[in-house]
Scaffold this motif. Structure first.
Motif, PDB file in Angstrom:
ATOM      1  N   LEU A 167       0.824  -1.203   0.000  1.00 26.80           N
ATOM      2  CA  LEU A 167       0.000   0.000   0.000  1.00 26.80           C
ATOM      3  C   LEU A 167       0.862   1.259   0.000  1.00 26.80           C
ATOM      4  O   LEU A 167       0.408   2.336  -0.418  1.00 26.80           O
ATOM      5  N   GLU A 168       2.106   1.104   0.454  1.00 26.33           N
ATOM      6  CA  GLU A 168       3.004   2.251   0.586  1.00 26.33           C
ATOM      7  C   GLU A 168       4.094   2.302  -0.472  1.00 26.33           C
ATOM      8  O   GLU A 168       4.498   3.376  -0.915  1.00 26.33           O
ATOM      9  N   GLN A 169       4.582   1.150  -0.894  1.00 21.27           N
ATOM     10  CA  GLN A 169       5.739   1.141  -1.786  1.00 21.27           C
ATOM     11  C   GLN A 169       5.828  -0.154  -2.568  1.00 21.27           C
ATOM     12  O   GLN A 169       5.246  -1.171  -2.180  1.00 21.27           O
ATOM     13  N   GLN A 170       6.538  -0.107  -3.675  1.00 19.49           N
ATOM     14  CA  GLN A 170       6.845  -1.322  -4.420  1.00 19.49           C
ATOM     15  C   GLN A 170       7.922  -2.106  -3.682  1.00 19.49           C
ATOM     16  O   GLN A 170       8.683  -1.546  -2.892  1.00 19.49           O
ATOM     17  N   VAL A 171       7.962  -3.394  -3.921  1.00 18.36           N
ATOM     18  CA  VAL A 171       9.052  -4.193  -3.378  1.00 18.36           C
ATOM     19  C   VAL A 171       9.920  -4.675  -4.535  1.00 18.36           C
ATOM     20  O   VAL A 171       9.429  -4.844  -5.657  1.00 18.36           O
ATOM     21  N   LEU A 214      -1.120 -21.731  -5.586  1.00 13.72           N
ATOM     22  CA  LEU A 214      -0.509 -20.535  -6.188  1.00 13.72           C
ATOM     23  C   LEU A 214      -1.570 -19.596  -6.750  1.00 13.72           C
ATOM     24  O   LEU A 214      -1.478 -18.372  -6.602  1.00 13.72           O
ATOM     25  N   GLN A 215      -2.578 -20.160  -7.383  1.00  7.09           N
ATOM     26  CA  GLN A 215      -3.628 -19.334  -7.975  1.00  7.09           C
ATOM     27  C   GLN A 215      -4.419 -18.581  -6.912  1.00  7.09           C
ATOM     28  O   GLN A 215      -4.891 -17.460  -7.134  1.00  7.09           O
ATOM     29  N   ARG A 216      -4.540 -19.174  -5.740  1.00  4.04           N
ATOM     30  CA  ARG A 216      -5.213 -18.482  -4.637  1.00  4.04           C
ATOM     31  C   ARG A 216      -4.451 -17.207  -4.275  1.00  4.04           C
ATOM     32  O   ARG A 216      -5.054 -16.157  -4.033  1.00  4.04           O
ATOM     33  N   LEU A 217      -3.132 -17.301  -4.217  1.00  2.24           N
ATOM     34  CA  LEU A 217      -2.323 -16.118  -3.933  1.00  2.24           C
ATOM     35  C   LEU A 217      -2.477 -15.083  -5.041  1.00  2.24           C
ATOM     36  O   LEU A 217      -2.634 -13.887  -4.768  1.00  2.24           O
ATOM     37  N   GLN A 218      -2.452 -15.525  -6.286  1.00  5.23           N
ATOM     38  CA  GLN A 218      -2.609 -14.600  -7.399  1.00  5.23           C
ATOM     39  C   GLN A 218      -3.967 -13.885  -7.339  1.00  5.23           C
ATOM     40  O   GLN A 218      -4.056 -12.673  -7.560  1.00  5.23           O
ATOM     41  N   ARG A 219      -5.025 -14.620  -7.009  1.00  6.59           N
ATOM     42  CA  ARG A 219      -6.348 -14.001  -6.904  1.00  6.59           C
ATOM     43  C   ARG A 219      -6.381 -12.939  -5.813  1.00  6.59           C
ATOM     44  O   ARG A 219      -7.033 -11.901  -5.963  1.00  6.59           O
ATOM     45  N   SER A 220      -5.682 -13.203  -4.717  1.00  4.21           N
ATOM     46  CA  SER A 220      -5.678 -12.216  -3.630  1.00  4.21           C
ATOM     47  C   SER A 220      -4.979 -10.930  -4.061  1.00  4.21           C
ATOM     48  O   SER A 220      -5.373  -9.834  -3.647  1.00  4.21           O
ATOM     49  N   LEU A 221      -3.972 -11.032  -4.906  1.00  2.82           N
ATOM     50  CA  LEU A 221      -3.276  -9.849  -5.409  1.00  2.82           C
ATOM     51  C   LEU A 221      -4.182  -9.030  -6.323  1.00  2.82           C
ATOM     52  O   LEU A 221      -4.270  -7.801  -6.195  1.00  2.82           O
ATOM     53  N   TYR A 222      -4.872  -9.700  -7.245  1.00  2.00           N
ATOM     54  CA  TYR A 222      -5.796  -8.992  -8.120  1.00  2.00           C
ATOM     55  C   TYR A 222      -6.954  -8.370  -7.330  1.00  2.00           C
ATOM     56  O   TYR A 222      -7.427  -7.269  -7.643  1.00  2.00           O
ATOM     57  N   THR A 244       1.554  -7.246 -12.884  1.00  2.00           N
ATOM     58  CA  THR A 244       1.623  -8.621 -13.375  1.00  2.00           C
ATOM     59  C   THR A 244       3.055  -9.122 -13.467  1.00  2.00           C
ATOM     60  O   THR A 244       3.337 -10.301 -13.212  1.00  2.00           O
ATOM     61  N   GLN A 245       3.983  -8.233 -13.794  1.00  2.00           N
ATOM     62  CA  GLN A 245       5.381  -8.633 -13.894  1.00  2.00           C
ATOM     63  C   GLN A 245       5.896  -9.190 -12.563  1.00  2.00           C
ATOM     64  O   GLN A 245       6.715 -10.116 -12.534  1.00  2.00           O
ATOM     65  N   ASP A 246       5.387  -8.665 -11.450  1.00  6.18           N
ATOM     66  CA  ASP A 246       5.790  -9.169 -10.133  1.00  6.18           C
ATOM     67  C   ASP A 246       5.371 -10.626  -9.968  1.00  6.18           C
ATOM     68  O   ASP A 246       6.099 -11.428  -9.375  1.00  6.18           O
ATOM     69  N   TRP A 247       4.198 -10.955 -10.484  1.00  2.83           N
ATOM     70  CA  TRP A 247       3.730 -12.335 -10.375  1.00  2.83           C
ATOM     71  C   TRP A 247       4.611 -13.275 -11.185  1.00  2.83           C
ATOM     72  O   TRP A 247       4.918 -14.390 -10.745  1.00  2.83           O
ATOM     73  N   CYS A 279       7.544 -14.074  -9.198  1.00  2.00           N
ATOM     74  CA  CYS A 279       7.207 -15.048  -8.153  1.00  2.00           C
ATOM     75  C   CYS A 279       7.192 -16.458  -8.715  1.00  2.00           C
ATOM     76  O   CYS A 279       7.757 -17.393  -8.116  1.00  2.00           O
ATOM     77  N   LEU A 280       6.585 -16.635  -9.870  1.00  2.00           N
ATOM     78  CA  LEU A 280       6.553 -17.957 -10.513  1.00  2.00           C
ATOM     79  C   LEU A 280       7.954 -18.426 -10.889  1.00  2.00           C
ATOM     80  O   LEU A 280       8.269 -19.614 -10.776  1.00  2.00           O
ATOM     81  N   GLU A 281       8.788 -17.489 -11.309  1.00  2.00           N
ATOM     82  CA  GLU A 281      10.169 -17.835 -11.643  1.00  2.00           C
ATOM     83  C   GLU A 281      10.892 -18.363 -10.415  1.00  2.00           C
ATOM     84  O   GLU A 281      11.621 -19.367 -10.468  1.00  2.00           O
ATOM     85  N   GLY A 282      10.697 -17.691  -9.277  1.00  2.00           N
ATOM     86  CA  GLY A 282      11.302 -18.165  -8.031  1.00  2.00           C
ATOM     87  C   GLY A 282      10.785 -19.524  -7.629  1.00  2.00           C
ATOM     88  O   GLY A 282      11.536 -20.378  -7.144  1.00  2.00           O
TER      89      GLY A 282
END
Length: 238
Positions: free
Chosen positions: A141-145, A204-212, A225-228, A231-234
């Motif tokens: 909410l405050e900054q990008q990571v 994993l999809q549950r986490l993605q849904r929470s982000l959207y 989306t690039q952040d996701w 995450c998948l790459e990791g």
């Protein structure tokens, strides 16, 4: 793995690690007990109030088990009792200590209480507080990571999945980041070990849904989306 002890006091059954809370009592699972000693150091609102307290030079989290969803509006914190080993507090405590012993990035469970009420029970759990950490939702909410953090998140989830650990509520609120940029996962209620592989993609999809979901609710939510993809790459490399 830590030696978990058990004690029965009246209609309460306690599990505990005596190197943290050696003089365990039923009162220690009540926020009023710590408030009376001026040891409450904070609180967080969610499904009820979670309290943070300090004792024996350690910081702890006290959480009462509450129901969610529609049923939670009518039955707030009662669960059907089908054996002590199946109660949510005891399952979560044993699971967390198993994961902690394997050096997975989760808090250590210190104590749990189950209180019988006829055919039902109420429960509480005490955990070690993760030092100098915030949940990723609040941070975003405050900054990008950085990209490295998203990569680490994927690696951590893969570590759990390799141990066949299923997180029932894998969302952005249950991922913590500390001051050393270490990723932690919290809230293992209704979680456990699962066989097979098919559930992992759904996790994993549950986490993605929470982000959207949070992006839709908060226009300034600093996620893309690039952040996701990072995450998948990791996850794949983890």
């Amino acid at each position: 793995m830590a030696n978990i002890k058990q004690k029965t006091i009246g209609n309460s059954t306690l599990l505990y690690l005596d190197n943290y809370l050696p003089e365990i009592s039923v009162e220690m699972f009540e926020a009023q007990y710590w408030q009376a000693q001026n040891k409450i150091i904070g609180q967080a609102e969610g499904r009820g109030t979670t309290f943070f307290f300090r004792e024996n030079n350690h910081d702890f989290v006290l959480r009462h088990y509450r129901r969610g969803g529609l049923i939670g509006k009518f039955i707030e914190d009662l669960y059907f009792f089908s054996g002590l080993a199946k109660t949510r507090a005891f399952v979560e405590m044993h699971l967390l200590n198993t994961m902690y012993a394997k050096q997975l990035p989760v808090p250590q469970a210190v104590a749990a209480r189950v209180v019988r009420r006829g055919l039902f029970f109420r429960a509480d759990i005490i955990l070690q507080k993760i030092p100098q950490a915030s949940d990723l939702f609040t941070i975003l909410l405050e900054q990008q990571v950085p990209a490295t953090i998203w990569h680490k998140i994927g690696v951590v989830i893969r570590q759990l999945h390799r141990q066949q650990i299923y997180h029932h509520d894998l969302n952005i609120h249950n991922i913590m980041l500390d001051n050393d940029d270490k990723i932690w996962l919290i809230d293992f209620d209704k979680c456990g070990q699962r066989a097979g592989e098919t559930w992992k993609a759904d996790n994993l999809q549950r986490l993605q849904r929470s982000l959207y979901k949070e992006l839709a609710k908060h226009p300034d939510f600093k996620w893309q989306t690039q952040d996701w993809l990072l995450c998948l790459e990791g996850y794949e490399q983890g």
